[in-house]
Design a protein around this motif. Structure first.
Motif, short mmCIF file in Angstrom:
data_model
loop_
_atom_site.label_atom_id
_atom_site.label_comp_id
_atom_site.label_asym_id
_atom_site.label_seq_id
_atom_site.Cartn_x
_atom_site.Cartn_y
_atom_site.Cartn_z
N ARG A 13 63.69 40.57 26.74
CA ARG A 13 63.18 41.62 25.86
C ARG A 13 63.27 41.15 24.41
N GLU A 136 57.91 35.65 21.42
CA GLU A 136 58.21 36.51 22.58
C GLU A 136 57.60 37.89 22.39
N TRP A 137 57.77 38.45 21.19
CA TRP A 137 57.24 39.79 20.93
C TRP A 137 55.72 39.76 21.01
N ALA A 140 54.56 39.64 24.55
CA ALA A 140 54.81 40.92 25.22
C ALA A 140 53.84 42.00 24.78
N HIS A 141 53.16 41.80 23.64
CA HIS A 141 52.26 42.82 23.11
C HIS A 141 50.81 42.37 23.07
#
Length: 193
Positions: A13, A136-137, A140-141
């Motif tokens: 996450r 990573e963010w 993830a988006h």
């Protein structure tokens, strides 16, 4: 730098908190920015050298405006993300040594990044840790490309970007700027049954 993940959060996450042990022995928390970080960020900004500010903002900036700080510490879900490397104390009490943010371009699957690492913690691998969290963010988006404009004299940021797979080209904004971009892999699709 070693990384220990917080046991209370899943390891993949982007919004997690990581404990970073720097090569010089200091411990920092890499975590999403919080509203209480506004005052520590403003205070840390005052300790930056003129060159650090110019390399990040591409021109001299005397102070961070209250509106800018509020935008920075209140990311819009799915549109903006900001992460700090701070002392292992609660937000608002912790000194912030580094900050990275990602802003999705309106109506696109691309986003602009910015990273600032203070001279108090530079040379410790924080730039790579911050950039990995931004990637990573972004993944993830649904963001497929991240980009940033960098002064051509900012050799540390350019070297970091190239080592992480970014491409560089002249910026359309100015002849002394480079635009560095990273194309992200498309999401893996599960086979249909």
């Amino acid at each position: 730098m070693s990384t220990r993940r917080s046991p209370s959060r899943p390891s993949l996450r982007p919004e997690r908190t990581e404990v970073l042990r720097l090569p010089d022995g200091r411990e920092l928390w890499l975590r999403p920015v919080q509203p209480a970080d506004a005052a520590p960020i403003a205070g840390a900004f005052e300790l930056l050298t003129e060159d650090e500010v110019r390399r990040r903002y591409l021109h001299p900036v005397k102070a961070l405006s209250p509106d800018y700080l509020q935008t920075l510490v209140h990311p819009v879900p799915g549109q903006t993300f900001a992460v700090v490397a701070a002392e292992p104390l609660p937000p608002g009490e912790a000194l912030v040594g580094a900050l990275a943010r990602l802003n999705r371009d309106p109506g696109c699957d691309s986003a602009e990044f910015a990273i600032l690492v203070s001279h108090f913690v530079s040379g410790q691998g924080l730039g790579v840790a911050l950039m990995r969290r931004l990637v990573e963010w972004a993944e993830a988006h649904g963001i497929r490309r991240i980009w940033g404009d960098v002064l051509d004299e900012n050799t540390a940021m350019i070297a970091l970007a190239l080592a992480m797979g970014f491409q560089r080209e002249m910026s359309p904004e100015s002849p002394n700027l480079l635009r560095i971009t990273l194309d992200l892999a498309p999401p893996k699709r599960l086979p249909r049954r």
